[in-house]
Design an enzyme around this catalytic site. Structure first.
Site, PDB file in Angstrom:
ATOM      1  N   ARG A  27      -0.076  -8.309 -16.607  1.00  0.00           N
ATOM      2  CA  ARG A  27       0.156  -8.716 -15.215  1.00  0.00           C
ATOM      3  C   ARG A  27      -0.925  -8.120 -14.301  1.00  0.00           C
ATOM      4  O   ARG A  27      -1.282  -6.962 -14.408  1.00  0.00           O
ATOM      5  CB  ARG A  27       1.550  -8.247 -14.774  1.00  0.00           C
TER       6      ARG A  27
ATOM      7  N   SER B 262       0.617   5.875  -8.749  1.00  0.00           N
ATOM      8  CA  SER B 262       0.421   4.448  -8.489  1.00  0.00           C
ATOM      9  C   SER B 262      -1.034   4.034  -8.573  1.00  0.00           C
ATOM     10  O   SER B 262      -1.355   2.861  -8.401  1.00  0.00           O
ATOM     11  CB  SER B 262       0.972   4.108  -7.110  1.00  0.00           C
TER      12      SER B 262
ATOM     13  N   THR C  24      -0.539   1.608  -3.586  1.00  0.00           N
ATOM     14  CA  THR C  24      -1.937   1.302  -3.895  1.00  0.00           C
ATOM     15  C   THR C  24      -2.801   1.945  -2.841  1.00  0.00           C
ATOM     16  O   THR C  24      -2.357   2.083  -1.713  1.00  0.00           O
ATOM     17  CB  THR C  24      -2.155  -0.244  -3.820  1.00  0.00           C
TER      18      THR C  24
ATOM     19  N   THR D 113      -5.523   0.388  -8.018  1.00  0.00           N
ATOM     20  CA  THR D 113      -4.089   0.571  -8.267  1.00  0.00           C
ATOM     21  C   THR D 113      -3.778   0.542  -9.761  1.00  0.00           C
ATOM     22  O   THR D 113      -4.557  -0.009 -10.551  1.00  0.00           O
ATOM     23  CB  THR D 113      -3.298  -0.566  -7.572  1.00  0.00           C
TER      24      THR D 113
ATOM     25  N   THR E 122      -1.217  -3.627   0.550  1.00  0.00           N
ATOM     26  CA  THR E 122      -0.415  -2.933  -0.451  1.00  0.00           C
ATOM     27  C   THR E 122       0.951  -3.593  -0.483  1.00  0.00           C
ATOM     28  O   THR E 122       1.344  -4.266   0.468  1.00  0.00           O
ATOM     29  CB  THR E 122      -0.307  -1.422  -0.112  1.00  0.00           C
ATOM     30  N   GLY E 123       1.664  -3.396  -1.572  1.00  0.00           N
ATOM     31  CA  GLY E 123       2.988  -4.001  -1.680  1.00  0.00           C
ATOM     32  C   GLY E 123       3.075  -4.942  -2.857  1.00  0.00           C
ATOM     33  O   GLY E 123       2.245  -4.875  -3.766  1.00  0.00           O
TER      34      GLY E 123
END
Ligand code: ASP
Length: 340
Positions: A229, A83, A201, A219, A252-253
């Protein structure tokens, strides 16, 4: 099996795990009682290794900026971490595109977005901060800048990540919504049956012995995203924010949800209003829920924060988010409280 996955599986065996001979896990959530300086905190348990690198600098009187810079390079260079950096899962076109940002105690900041072929995007972000009049460089321009400054062009797509992408191509089903634990299972990304695990991340914030704060976030973004993106991670204020008077936060997420509320800046501003770090992170997570209660149930976002007193805290939407902490008293992973 990825290090991250193995690590968290081990932790499931017992609530108290040992790493480097030390007690690692705490389920007490006693964040606010620990006030030690210097201190470094990171998103996700395996980043205890990144903290250890940062600690080499913090514990010898170094600057928080150098600590977070060196710290986040650990997962960037780790091919098993799918990641971040080298070995990161690619976008839907099979291209590994990296996002990173860094911010110091004086409000200086630098960011790169959609950078390809460079193993340490955080170092390029720092150079943008220190050597240009700009804050953000993206794509081809960021790559050109990196190469002109001596960075080496490398293939970041590891065989494992390529295999995972080719597997994904068979269905090409894109749903970045759910990753409660942020766990990465190599080649499958099927942590929960039927649910795609495609993000994670490292966000790291630190305070040095002088009491100065800095942060870094890096990340490969959401796996199998559209080419181009960019998520929250390299967006100052969203994925990371540092205010040396108040504190620092990172996230993060699912980045889109963090950007919508300018999450890390919000957390710092809530600390300015008097919230403790955990309460500030909780309020930010609740803001996401308020905007879209149904959607919030299906995705993961987590914040971690550190205030000027050295108090730290975290909160997430879903269970199983973890925060790694290192200070003079402890080297530990906390299981973070969540709304759902
Ligand atoms: N926040 C990152 C992004 O949206 C992904 C992650 O944290 O896993 O790109």
């Amino acid at each position: 099996m990825s290090t991250r996955r193995k690590f968290l599986q081990n932790s499931a065996i017992s609530s108290t795990a040992l790493l480097f001979g030390k007690e690692l896990f705490s389920h007490e959530n006693v964040f606010e009682s620990v006030k030690e300086q210097p201190v470094v905190i990171s998103t996700w348990a395996p980043n205890i290794k990144a903290n250890a690198e940062a600690w080499k600098i913090l514990s010898t009187g170094g600057r928080a900026l150098d600590a977070v810079h060196m710290g986040v390079q650990v997962p960037e260079a780790d091919p098993e971490d799918q990641s971040v950096g080298y070995g990161g899962l690619p976008d839907r076109d099979g291209r590994v595109t990296l996002d990173a940002c860094i911010m110091d105690e004086n409000g200086n900041c630098g960011s790169v977005m959609c950078l390809e072929h460079i193993i340490h995007p955080i170092s390029v972000a720092r150079l943008v901060m220190e050597k240009t009049p700009h804050i953000i460089l993206v794509g081809e321009g960021a790559l050109r800048f990196a190469l002109a400054n001596g960075f080496k062009k490398e293939n970041l797509l590891t065989p494992d990540s390529e295999k995972a992408w080719k597997e994904w191509l068979k269905t090409s089903k894109y749903d970045p919504m759910i990753t409660p634990g942020g766990l990465m299972e190599k080649n499958k990304q099927q942590v929960i049956p039927g649910q795609l695990n495609n993000h994670d991340t490292i966000g790291m914030v630190a305070m040095d012995a002088k009491g100065d704060l800095s942060g870094a976030c890096t990340t490969s973004g959401l796996a199998y995203k559209m080419h181009g993106r960019v998520g929250d991670s390299p967006v100052i204020g969203a994925g990371l924010f540092v205010d040396n008077e108040i504190g620092a936060a990172t996230s993060t997420g699912v980045g889109e949800e963090v950007i919508r509320i300018v999450g890390s800046h919000l957390v710092v501003e809530l600390m300015r209003q008097g919230h403790k770090p955990e309460a500030a992170c909780k309020a930010a997570v609740e803001r996401i829920i308020k905007k879209n209660p149904e959607k919030a149930k299906t995705l993961q976002v987590g914040f971690i924060a550190l205030n000027k007193k050295g108090e730290f805290g975290a909160y997430s939407l879903q269970k199983e988010f973890t925060m790694a902490v290192r200070n003079t008293k402890e080297e530990k992973v906390y299981t973070v409280k969540s709304v759902f």
